[in-house]
Design a protein around this motif. Structure first.
Motif, PDB file in Angstrom:
ATOM      1  N   THR A  27      50.941  41.377  40.916  1.00 50.07           N
ATOM      2  CA  THR A  27      51.107  41.766  39.512  1.00 50.07           C
ATOM      3  C   THR A  27      50.222  42.943  39.122  1.00 50.07           C
ATOM      4  O   THR A  27      50.635  43.806  38.368  1.00 50.07           O
ATOM      5  CB  THR A  27      50.812  40.585  38.565  1.00 50.07           C
ATOM      6  N   SER A  28      48.987  42.971  39.645  1.00 49.55           N
ATOM      7  CA  SER A  28      48.053  44.016  39.202  1.00 49.55           C
ATOM      8  C   SER A  28      48.102  45.269  40.073  1.00 49.55           C
ATOM      9  O   SER A  28      47.585  46.307  39.671  1.00 49.55           O
ATOM     10  CB  SER A  28      46.628  43.459  39.211  1.00 49.55           C
ATOM     11  N   LEU A  59      36.769  40.787  39.799  1.00 50.85           N
ATOM     12  CA  LEU A  59      36.396  39.738  38.834  1.00 50.85           C
ATOM     13  C   LEU A  59      37.318  38.539  38.983  1.00 50.85           C
ATOM     14  O   LEU A  59      36.904  37.403  38.914  1.00 50.85           O
ATOM     15  CB  LEU A  59      36.526  40.270  37.405  1.00 50.85           C
ATOM     16  N   SER A  60      38.605  38.824  39.137  1.00 56.25           N
ATOM     17  CA  SER A  60      39.576  37.751  39.317  1.00 56.25           C
ATOM     18  C   SER A  60      40.323  37.995  40.625  1.00 56.25           C
ATOM     19  O   SER A  60      40.758  39.113  40.879  1.00 56.25           O
ATOM     20  CB  SER A  60      40.562  37.760  38.152  1.00 56.25           C
ATOM     21  N   ASP A  61      40.420  36.966  41.444  1.00 52.57           N
ATOM     22  CA  ASP A  61      41.140  37.144  42.708  1.00 52.57           C
ATOM     23  C   ASP A  61      42.124  36.001  42.919  1.00 52.57           C
ATOM     24  O   ASP A  61      42.292  35.496  44.007  1.00 52.57           O
ATOM     25  CB  ASP A  61      40.158  37.272  43.885  1.00 52.57           C
ATOM     26  N   SER A  62      42.763  35.599  41.812  1.00 53.42           N
ATOM     27  CA  SER A  62      43.634  34.424  41.912  1.00 53.42           C
ATOM     28  C   SER A  62      45.116  34.787  41.923  1.00 53.42           C
ATOM     29  O   SER A  62      45.946  33.958  41.606  1.00 53.42           O
ATOM     30  CB  SER A  62      43.340  33.490  40.732  1.00 53.42           C
ATOM     31  N   GLU A  63      45.426  36.032  42.254  1.00 51.64           N
ATOM     32  CA  GLU A  63      46.846  36.401  42.265  1.00 51.64           C
ATOM     33  C   GLU A  63      47.363  36.536  43.704  1.00 51.64           C
ATOM     34  O   GLU A  63      46.597  36.853  44.614  1.00 51.64           O
ATOM     35  CB  GLU A  63      47.068  37.710  41.498  1.00 51.64           C
ATOM     36  N   ARG A 117      46.332  45.834  42.595  1.00 50.33           N
ATOM     37  CA  ARG A 117      44.976  46.152  43.047  1.00 50.33           C
ATOM     38  C   ARG A 117      44.907  45.996  44.563  1.00 50.33           C
ATOM     39  O   ARG A 117      45.582  45.136  45.132  1.00 50.33           O
ATOM     40  CB  ARG A 117      43.963  45.189  42.406  1.00 50.33           C
ATOM     41  N   ASN A 139      43.983  53.035  37.413  1.00 56.39           N
ATOM     42  CA  ASN A 139      42.556  52.725  37.222  1.00 56.39           C
ATOM     43  C   ASN A 139      41.924  52.235  38.523  1.00 56.39           C
ATOM     44  O   ASN A 139      40.816  52.626  38.883  1.00 56.39           O
ATOM     45  CB  ASN A 139      42.378  51.650  36.147  1.00 56.39           C
ATOM     46  N   SER A 160      38.514  49.504  33.336  1.00 55.99           N
ATOM     47  CA  SER A 160      38.465  48.073  33.010  1.00 55.99           C
ATOM     48  C   SER A 160      37.695  47.317  34.097  1.00 55.99           C
ATOM     49  O   SER A 160      37.885  47.580  35.286  1.00 55.99           O
ATOM     50  CB  SER A 160      39.885  47.537  32.925  1.00 55.99           C
ATOM     51  N   PRO A 161      36.834  46.362  33.710  1.00 55.26           N
ATOM     52  CA  PRO A 161      36.076  45.620  34.739  1.00 55.26           C
ATOM     53  C   PRO A 161      36.977  44.874  35.715  1.00 55.26           C
ATOM     54  O   PRO A 161      36.571  44.557  36.818  1.00 55.26           O
ATOM     55  CB  PRO A 161      35.218  44.656  33.930  1.00 55.26           C
ATOM     56  N   TRP A 162      38.216  44.606  35.293  1.00 57.48           N
ATOM     57  CA  TRP A 162      39.146  43.868  36.165  1.00 57.48           C
ATOM     58  C   TRP A 162      39.601  44.737  37.335  1.00 57.48           C
ATOM     59  O   TRP A 162      39.976  44.206  38.385  1.00 57.48           O
ATOM     60  CB  TRP A 162      40.373  43.414  35.375  1.00 57.48           C
ATOM     61  N   ASP A 163      39.618  46.058  37.152  1.00 60.08           N
ATOM     62  CA  ASP A 163      40.086  46.956  38.220  1.00 60.08           C
ATOM     63  C   ASP A 163      38.949  47.480  39.089  1.00 60.08           C
ATOM     64  O   ASP A 163      39.198  48.197  40.059  1.00 60.08           O
ATOM     65  CB  ASP A 163      40.839  48.147  37.599  1.00 60.08           C
TER      66      ASP A 163
END
Lengths: 284, 154
Positions: free
Chosen positions: B78-79, B56-60, B81, B128, B32-35
């Motif tokens: 949550t993710s 892609l997202s770094d708002s957590e 990562r 992932n 997934s592009p998010w990972d």
């Protein structure tokens, strides 16, 4: 439903903006009516109908002011940036994304981009396996999770009522469900052609539908239902998860009636589109 | 402290689609592009080397996890990562001078250490991302001109 909401919202927004522009004229007219002295005015002394009208307005001025104020508040709320604006922006992105992914295909309804949202613990979702109105959930458990279509590219096939069960009893339906389960991009192509003349023969029809169901991670009955209803049955599908704040929010699905159009590369080339959709959804 | 510029991770080099067959379903899968890490940079001071990752997202929000041998990571709550890795220079057994070659070597050692540490963790919550990080470390280790790339990035 969302498309109707967008249309109604667009109309209301137009009216609200018009009212906001006219509100200064309305306010100054009210002030003008208050300044008129109906007993001393020479102009009104010979015109009883207008005099009555002005007197009525003057006596109900408080109610009128309250009404104008209420409308002004409503207009302000309607013209503010709301979640529907975000949906409009996402719709615009989906349309552009569709054009980029399928540049040489003019029939937009045959090559689609659909955004599915994860709905948890659904109670009133009517599943395709349902056989009567009382047992609307079919073979799904109560409070199952579903991937529900919320937005689709193009203007022809705007509505979709196909949704996939995910997560309950280890059931993950469709390519969208597979992408959701794997948390990764998934693509299938060269799917059997369910509009071919072979479908006329009972044996071939059964074989093609079974093969299609297996390759798309769906139940055979669902595909049969689609064929019976004359739905567009795609021949290549790609799905990518959409995340909001680090959690899976839904899945973006690209499908095409062309068997070779879609590939993982064509999806990964537009990761920025998925990132923008995720960012927009964070605002809601 | 020495802070390098962000090094871009080429997606196509680390995210090659794989043919998978699961429960009779054949499909092409890619991470997934998010990972996938989009960029990373090195922060080097007298005591430690830190690698920061961008997605892609770094708002957590993140949580910190300590490992033995002076190795620490910051994970998305949550993710799961990996957003930041800090390795003490004594653990790397590398002395860092101002030469980009030394820094590139230290960075490679840090990434390999991270790769080995990830390999030891079983049932990692974000498999992932683990694969993506391992592939990125592998890509960096095999990169012929990393000293040059790092010199340009500084």
């Amino acid at each position: 439903m969302l498309r109707t909401s967008l249309a109604v919202y667009g109309w209301l927004n137009w009216v609200a903006r018009g009212y906001q522009r006219a509100s200064s004229y309305i306010a100054s007219s009210c002030g003008f009516f208050l300044l008129i002295d109906t007993e001393k005015s020479e102009f009104l002394s010979t015109r009883p109908v207008i005099t009555k009208f002005v007197q009525e307005i003057q006596s109900n001025m408080f109610i009128l002011f309250c009404l104008f104020l209420f409308l002004a508040v409503i207009a302000h709320i309607l013209t503010k940036k709301t979640s529907l604006d975000v949906w409009k922006e996402i719709k615009f992105i989906l349309d552009r994304y569709q054009e980029k992914c399928f540049p040489n295909n003019k029939e937009k309804d045959l090559h689609r981009v659909t955004l599915f949202r994860l709905e948890k613990h659904c109670l009133f979702r009517r599943h395709w396996s349902s056989r009567n109105w009382l047992n609307f959930r079919g073979h799904c458990r109560l409070f199952s999770n579903f991937l529900v279509p919320v937005l689709r590219s193009g203007h022809i096939n705007g509505k979709s009522n196909t949704f996939f069960q995910v997560g309950s009893d280890q059931n993950y339906e469709g390519v969208a469900g597979l992408a959701f389960r794997q948390k990764s991009q998934v693509a299938v192509k060269n799917l059997p052609d369910l509009s071919s003349p072979l479908m006329a023969k009972v044996k071939d029809r059964k074989r093609l539908i079974t093969e299609y169901a297996l390759q798309t991670n769906c139940k055979r009955e669902l595909i049969e239902k689609w064929v019976e209803l004359g739905k567009t049955v795609p021949r290549s599908i790609a799905a990518t998860p959409v995340e909001v704040n680090g959690q899976i929010w839904g899945v973006l699905v690209l499908d095409s009636t062309s068997p070779e159009t879609l590939s993982s590369e064509s999806v990964s080339d537009y990761t920025v589109v998925i990132a923008v959709i995720g960012k927009l959804l964070e605002r809601m | 402290m020495l802070v390098t510029k962000w090094v871009h991770v080429p997606e196509k080099a680390i995210n090659k689609p794989r043919q998978i067959e699961q429960d009779g379903v054949k499909f092409t899968q890619s991470i997934s592009p998010w990972d996938l890490p989009q960029q990373f940079r090195f922060l080097i001071d007298a005591e430690s080397l830190t690698i920061e990752w961008r997605y892609l997202s770094d708002s957590e929000p993140v949580k910190r996890k300590e490992f033995p041998d002076g190795f620490a990571v910051e994970l998305g709550k949550t993710s799961s990562r990996i957003y930041k890795i800090t390795v003490s220079l004594s653990a790397l057994e590398k002395s860092i001078s101002v030469m980009p070659t030394d820094e590139a070597e230290a960075a490679t050692s840090a990434l390999i250490k991270m790769k080995n540490a990830l390999a030891e963790i079983e049932n990692y919550p974000n498999e992932n991302n683990k694969v993506a990080m391992t592939k990125t470390a592998h890509w960096w280790a095999n990169l012929p001109n990393k000293a040059e790339l790092l010199a340009n990035a500084m």
